[in-house]
Design a protein around this motif. Structure first.
Motif, PDB file in Angstrom:
ATOM      1  N   GLY A 160      10.617  45.600  -7.635  1.00  0.00           N
ATOM      2  CA  GLY A 160       9.612  46.647  -7.828  1.00  0.00           C
ATOM      3  C   GLY A 160       8.272  46.082  -8.283  1.00  0.00           C
ATOM      4  N   TRP A 161       8.300  44.997  -9.030  1.00  0.00           N
ATOM      5  CA  TRP A 161       7.046  44.403  -9.508  1.00  0.00           C
ATOM      6  C   TRP A 161       6.178  43.913  -8.351  1.00  0.00           C
ATOM      7  N   LEU A 162       6.834  43.488  -7.280  1.00  0.00           N
ATOM      8  CA  LEU A 162       6.082  42.982  -6.124  1.00  0.00           C
ATOM      9  C   LEU A 162       5.399  44.119  -5.364  1.00  0.00           C
ATOM     10  N   LEU A 163       5.833  45.353  -5.657  1.00  0.00           N
ATOM     11  CA  LEU A 163       5.244  46.523  -4.987  1.00  0.00           C
ATOM     12  C   LEU A 163       4.264  47.260  -5.893  1.00  0.00           C
ATOM     13  N   ASN A 164       3.980  46.676  -7.047  1.00  0.00           N
ATOM     14  CA  ASN A 164       3.070  47.287  -8.015  1.00  0.00           C
ATOM     15  C   ASN A 164       1.698  47.530  -7.367  1.00  0.00           C
ATOM     16  N   PRO A 165       1.179  48.780  -7.423  1.00  0.00           N
ATOM     17  CA  PRO A 165      -0.109  49.076  -6.778  1.00  0.00           C
ATOM     18  C   PRO A 165      -1.254  48.195  -7.303  1.00  0.00           C
ATOM     19  N   LEU A 166      -1.138  47.687  -8.536  1.00  0.00           N
ATOM     20  CA  LEU A 166      -2.201  46.830  -9.079  1.00  0.00           C
ATOM     21  C   LEU A 166      -2.372  45.556  -8.261  1.00  0.00           C
ATOM     22  N   ARG A 167      -1.297  45.170  -7.577  1.00  0.00           N
ATOM     23  CA  ARG A 167      -1.352  43.954  -6.749  1.00  0.00           C
ATOM     24  C   ARG A 167      -2.412  44.080  -5.653  1.00  0.00           C
ATOM     25  N   ARG A 168      -2.671  45.329  -5.270  1.00  0.00           N
ATOM     26  CA  ARG A 168      -3.654  45.562  -4.207  1.00  0.00           C
ATOM     27  C   ARG A 168      -5.056  45.116  -4.606  1.00  0.00           C
ATOM     28  N   LEU A 169      -5.311  45.036  -5.920  1.00  0.00           N
ATOM     29  CA  LEU A 169      -6.630  44.604  -6.377  1.00  0.00           C
ATOM     30  C   LEU A 169      -6.856  43.130  -6.064  1.00  0.00           C
ATOM     31  N   ILE A 170      -5.804  42.328  -6.187  1.00  0.00           N
ATOM     32  CA  ILE A 170      -5.937  40.877  -6.004  1.00  0.00           C
ATOM     33  C   ILE A 170      -5.572  40.453  -4.584  1.00  0.00           C
ATOM     34  N   SER A 171      -4.456  40.964  -4.111  1.00  0.00           N
ATOM     35  CA  SER A 171      -4.005  40.537  -2.784  1.00  0.00           C
ATOM     36  C   SER A 171      -3.588  41.730  -1.943  1.00  0.00           C
ATOM     37  N   PRO A 172      -4.573  42.509  -1.474  1.00  0.00           N
ATOM     38  CA  PRO A 172      -4.226  43.643  -0.613  1.00  0.00           C
ATOM     39  C   PRO A 172      -3.595  43.143   0.687  1.00  0.00           C
ATOM     40  N   PRO A 173      -2.596  43.845   1.220  1.00  0.00           N
ATOM     41  CA  PRO A 173      -1.973  43.421   2.475  1.00  0.00           C
ATOM     42  C   PRO A 173      -2.996  43.194   3.586  1.00  0.00           C
ATOM     43  N   SER A 174      -4.078  43.978   3.587  1.00  0.00           N
ATOM     44  CA  SER A 174      -5.088  43.834   4.652  1.00  0.00           C
ATOM     45  C   SER A 174      -5.701  42.431   4.645  1.00  0.00           C
ATOM     46  N   LYS A 175      -5.805  41.823   3.456  1.00  0.00           N
ATOM     47  CA  LYS A 175      -6.380  40.477   3.365  1.00  0.00           C
ATOM     48  C   LYS A 175      -5.488  39.460   4.077  1.00  0.00           C
ATOM     49  N   ILE A 176      -4.189  39.593   3.867  1.00  0.00           N
ATOM     50  CA  ILE A 176      -3.248  38.653   4.504  1.00  0.00           C
ATOM     51  C   ILE A 176      -3.223  38.900   6.012  1.00  0.00           C
ATOM     52  N   VAL A 177      -3.233  40.167   6.404  1.00  0.00           N
ATOM     53  CA  VAL A 177      -3.238  40.479   7.844  1.00  0.00           C
ATOM     54  C   VAL A 177      -4.450  39.834   8.515  1.00  0.00           C
ATOM     55  N   LYS A 178      -5.596  39.922   7.860  1.00  0.00           N
ATOM     56  CA  LYS A 178      -6.820  39.319   8.414  1.00  0.00           C
ATOM     57  C   LYS A 178      -6.646  37.805   8.542  1.00  0.00           C
TER      58      LYS A 178
END
Ligand SMILES: C[S@@+](CC[C@H](N)C(=O)[O-])C[C@H]1O[C@@H](n2cnc3c(N)ncnc32)[C@H](O)[C@@H]1O
Length: 200
Positions: free
Chosen positions: A26-44
């Protein structure tokens, strides 16, 4: 179950080296993670085409998987993880959102259960250092890539299994991969490598 640290508790496995415990998925799905490493960044950074066949090694609970599957709508995403519990969570997340262009497979990154030259892109985000033999994992990832295919490795400092760029480059050279591009600073980087196109 855990080949690297079988006697450890989930908490000590979270803070120490070795496989990330499914109990803390669940920690890996923490919405705060989006601030540092949003999935869109990795997709790009992955530079995907919509028809790509993509292998996500160490997908965990699928934090990045949703965005990747959507980016390859005419292609296919294969979720791969050592822990079935992680795959179960990732699969649920994708199905809940109506994503169908994916498959799942359990196994060890050191010996991938896939044919040679099968994928256009393979990627790992904060996974490589957890694998008992990271050099072997890179070699096997290179094996399953099509000639000209891309292996993308993302690492973040603070992870107890952090792999430095220098160490990664050395192992990638040993796997016959060529550095194509690096993104981000040394403490949160993505390195994209290419499998050389086969000589005719
Ligand atoms: C820190 S989690 C990262 C998950 C996901 N990439 C993310 O960033 O949210 C590492 C994942 O790699 C998986 N893993 C570790 N060693 C592995 C191995 N040898 N083969 C396959 N998966 C492995 C773990 O089970 C865990 O799900």
């Amino acid at each position: 179950m855990n080949p690297n640290n079988g006697k450890a508790t989930p908490l000590s496995r979270l803070t120490g080296k070795g496989i990330y415990p499914v109990e803390y998925a669940g920690w890996l799905l923490n919405p705060l993670r989006r601030l540092i490493s949003p999935p869109s960044k990795i997709v790009k950074r992955l530079g995907l085409r919509s028809t790509d066949r993509v292998l996500e090694i160490g997908c965990g609970p699928g934090y990045f998987s949703l965005a990747v599957a959507r980016a390859v709508r005419q292609g296919m995403l294969t979720l791969f993880d050592y822990q079935d519990g992680m795959l179960d969570i990732a699969e649920r997340r994708l199905k809940k959102r109506g994503i169908a262009n994916f498959t799942r497979r359990q196994g060890d990154a050191k010996a991938l259960p896939f044919a040679d030259n099968d994928f256009d892109v393979a990627f790992m985000v904060t996974v490589l250092g957890e694998v008992g033999d990271p050099a072997a994992a890179l070699k096997d990832a290179a094996r399953v890539l099509k000639p000209g295919g891309r292996l993308s490795i993302t690492e973040m400092i603070g992870d107890p299994d952090f792999v430095s760029i220098a160490h990664l480059k050395e192992m990638a050279r040993g796997a016959g991969l060529t550095l194509e591009r690096r993104y981000g600073p040394r403490f949160f980087y993505t390195c994209n490598f290419t499998k050389p196109a086969s000589k005719a």
